[in-house]
Motif scaffolding. Structure first.
Motif, short mmCIF file in Angstrom:
data_model
loop_
_atom_site.label_atom_id
_atom_site.label_comp_id
_atom_site.label_asym_id
_atom_site.label_seq_id
_atom_site.Cartn_x
_atom_site.Cartn_y
_atom_site.Cartn_z
N ASN A 202 0.82 -1.22 0.00
CA ASN A 202 0.00 0.00 0.00
C ASN A 202 0.85 1.26 0.00
OD1 ASN A 202 -2.52 -1.36 0.04
ND2 ASN A 202 -2.24 -1.78 2.23
N GLY A 203 2.11 1.13 -0.42
CA GLY A 203 2.99 2.29 -0.45
C GLY A 203 3.68 2.47 0.89
N GLY A 204 4.33 3.60 1.06
CA GLY A 204 5.02 3.87 2.32
C GLY A 204 6.12 2.86 2.56
N ALA A 205 6.19 2.37 3.80
CA ALA A 205 7.26 1.44 4.18
C ALA A 205 7.14 0.11 3.45
CB ALA A 205 7.23 1.22 5.69
N GLU A 206 5.96 -0.23 2.97
CA GLU A 206 5.78 -1.49 2.25
C GLU A 206 6.40 -1.45 0.85
OE1 GLU A 206 1.68 -3.36 4.07
OE2 GLU A 206 1.51 -1.97 2.38
N ARG A 207 6.58 -0.26 0.31
CA ARG A 207 7.14 -0.10 -1.04
C ARG A 207 8.64 -0.33 -1.00
NH1 ARG A 207 6.10 2.12 -5.95
NH2 ARG A 207 3.98 2.69 -5.36
N ARG A 208 9.12 -1.30 -1.79
CA ARG A 208 10.53 -1.69 -1.72
C ARG A 208 11.44 -0.67 -2.38
NH1 ARG A 208 13.19 -5.96 -0.09
NH2 ARG A 208 15.08 -6.70 -1.15
N TYR A 209 11.07 -0.16 -3.55
CA TYR A 209 11.87 0.85 -4.25
C TYR A 209 11.13 2.18 -4.17
CZ TYR A 209 14.32 -3.10 -6.56
OH TYR A 209 15.02 -4.23 -6.84
N HIS A 210 11.81 3.22 -3.73
CA HIS A 210 11.18 4.53 -3.56
C HIS A 210 11.75 5.49 -4.59
CE1 HIS A 210 9.20 3.56 0.33
NE2 HIS A 210 10.22 2.73 0.43
N ASP A 211 10.94 5.86 -5.58
CA ASP A 211 11.37 6.77 -6.64
C ASP A 211 10.33 7.85 -6.88
OD1 ASP A 211 13.93 5.49 -7.92
OD2 ASP A 211 12.56 3.81 -7.65
N PRO A 212 10.01 8.67 -5.85
CA PRO A 212 8.94 9.67 -5.97
C PRO A 212 9.26 10.73 -7.03
CG PRO A 212 10.23 10.04 -3.98
CD PRO A 212 10.67 8.72 -4.53
N ASP A 213 8.29 11.00 -7.89
CA ASP A 213 8.41 12.01 -8.95
C ASP A 213 9.61 11.76 -9.87
OD1 ASP A 213 6.17 13.48 -8.15
OD2 ASP A 213 7.33 14.59 -6.66
N ALA A 214 10.08 10.52 -9.93
CA ALA A 214 11.27 10.23 -10.73
C ALA A 214 11.01 9.20 -11.81
CB ALA A 214 12.41 9.76 -9.82
N VAL A 215 9.76 8.84 -12.00
CA VAL A 215 9.36 7.93 -13.07
C VAL A 215 8.10 8.51 -13.71
CG1 VAL A 215 8.57 5.61 -13.68
CG2 VAL A 215 10.30 5.91 -11.89
N LEU A 216 8.12 8.67 -15.04
CA LEU A 216 6.92 9.11 -15.74
C LEU A 216 5.84 8.06 -15.49
CD1 LEU A 216 5.50 11.06 -17.67
CD2 LEU A 216 6.55 9.82 -19.57
N PRO A 217 4.77 8.41 -14.77
CA PRO A 217 3.94 7.37 -14.15
C PRO A 217 2.72 6.97 -14.95
CG PRO A 217 3.34 9.51 -13.29
CD PRO A 217 4.41 9.76 -14.33
#
Length: 481
Positions: A202-217
């Protein structure tokens, strides 16, 4: 020692790093060999940008280091490719669409930066299905559709098709792609590679790779960066660098309990099923216990979650354009120059946003129920993983007129995207980790992948299972190009 070109091209990522760290292979020579390979295989359209000067400059920096300094870099001199929707400051991040051609963000995605900090060399950016809105990588923008190295007349899968082709064709030993619904795992399966989708939850700590605003989504709920490599050990190496985790746990195949979800084994192309079943039987012979799982609610629940991506795309792309100071600042502007007919149709629907009224229920009711179905199944059946064919069919013909919009599955004409996504989509919707590994080739010589899905957060265990499987199922022969 002097390395022949063929010896260099055959190196896995782990082998290449070990050779460079030991002083047996110069990073500059290896990089030059791969740059030449990329130029020679330009007709596959795997790359949108080649980092000729920058890659050689980075490789020379590695060669100038002391042996001790090289040993401290876990990716010393390793050339990697990066999908063209992941931010890189040195090369363009265009999303494979004309409105963003040549656009360079002012920072690298964190996952990319961790690879570079570990000694990796950015070889180039890879082609993709335009704006990641498809699974064929038949892109009508420059340089054109990505071609499968096992047969250039076939699709390689997508949307990370350029990554998979670059790795399969020995242009690069490893790369970073993205996966929303199957975009890493599908092209890996169709080109004989390993494709990894890390946990998102569900995001947050559960998300393994953190790339905020760094991938055209496409969808902040579902998008993630992930490795595409030729071996599971190579995927585990990149994952360890990105996350800072240690060596894989020790796994013995004997005693593993692996579930076979019946809905994901139904209605397969016979050629794909034959290869997947053979791999299953090979694993069974090592002592793996397989458990058939009816899971009748799996696909209906997954279908109820489909409005999530369809609704989030509009706001998420807009936010990326603004955050990265892109040359266009609205999705409407971006959509005006879309080159691929199928992607134009998708964006017409996205801009109308007919899914808004279904979004809240999809996110807060149906997705949690899908997640609970998985959690209960893993727990009640005491399962280590699930196993199924990554795709229902192998690679199909590339259609440069209509964009590969329909395929035939067991005599039925189906929408291409829906046909290929059927097996990869549910776990992605639930935020679980998934790993596609080569299972073999059909009688026609086409690669087939099998996918292991695991419980949320079991990424390193899943990679260890995949690595153990790889040892007994065997590696695929490279394409003859």
């Amino acid at each position: 020692m002097a390395w022949t070109v063929d010896e260099q091209l055959a190196l896995t990522a782990c082998e290449a790093v070990a050779a460079i760290q030991a002083g047996k292979l110069r990073a500059t020579d290896y990089t030059a060999t791969l740059l030449a390979r990329a130029a020679a295989l330009a007709s596959l359209n795997a790359l949108t940008a080649l980092n000729m000067e920058g890659a050689l400059k980075a490789a020379r920096r590695i060669d100038a280091l002391s042996p001790d300094a090289k040993a401290r870099l876990p990716l010393a001199g390793l050339p990697v490719v990066v999908k063209d929707n992941i931010n890189t400051a040195e090369l363009q991040t265009s999303g494979g669409t004309p409105a963003l051609a040549g656009f360079k963000p002012n920072h690298n995605a964190p996952s990319v930066q961790r690879l570079l900090d570990a000694g990796a060399v950015l070889l180039g950016k890879t082609n993709m299905h335009e704006l990641a809105c498809g699974i064929t990588s038949t892109n009508f923008a420059a340089p054109g559709p990505v071609r499968n190295p096992y047969d250039p007349g076939l699709i390689p899968g997508g949307s990370s098709g350029g990554n998979a082709v670059a790795v399969a064709a020995r242009i690069a030993p490893a790369g970073l792609g993205t996966d929303t619904s199957g975009s890493n795992r599908i092209p890996a399966a169709l080109t004989g590679c390993v494709g990894f989708r890390p946990s998102v939850g569900n995001g947050g700590a559960e998300r393994r790779y953190h790339d905020p605003d760094a991938v055209l989504p496409l969808s902040h709920t579902r998008d993630t960066v992930g490795p595409i490599t030729r071996t599971v050990a190579d995927a585990a190496l990149l994952d360890a660098v990105i996350t800072g985790e240690s060596a894989l746990p020790s796994i013995a195949l004997a005693g593993l309990r692996i579930g076979l979800p019946v809905p994901l084994w139904d209605d397969l192309d016979p050629a794909v099923e034959a290869v997947a079943r053979a791999a299953q039987h090979t694993l069974e012979a090592t002592g793996v216990t397989f458990v058939e799982l009816d899971m009748p609610d799996l696909l209906p629940l997954n279908e109820q979650t489909s409005p999530i991506t369809a609704h989030e795309t509009l706001d998420d792309i807009r936010a990326w354009l603004v955050a990265n100071h892109a040359p266009v600042q609205t999705v409407e502007e971006l959509a005006l120059s879309i080159a691929s007919p199928d992607v134009r149709e998708i964006f017409e629907a996205i801009l109308a946003d007919p899914f808004a009224r279904y979004y809240h229920a999809a996110l807060t009711v149906w997705r949690p129920r899908l997640q609970q179905l998985y959690a209960t199944t893993f727990s009640s059946q005491r399962l280590d993983a699930l196993l199924f064919p990554t795709t229902c069919i192998a690679a199909t013909p590339l259609d440069e007129i209509r964009g590969s919009s329909v395929v035939s599955v067991n005599g039925r004409v189906l929408d291409t995207m829906l046909a290929y996504l059927r097996n990869t989509d549910p776990a992605a919707n639930a935020g679980l980790p998934g790993l596609s590994v080569p299972a073999g080739r059909t009688a026609d010589g086409l690669p087939v992948g099998i996918e292991f899905d695991g419980p949320l957060g079991s990424d390193r265990q899943l990679l260890a299972i995949g690595s153990a499987c790889e040892q007994v199922v065997g590696a695929l022969a490279p394409p003859t190009i």
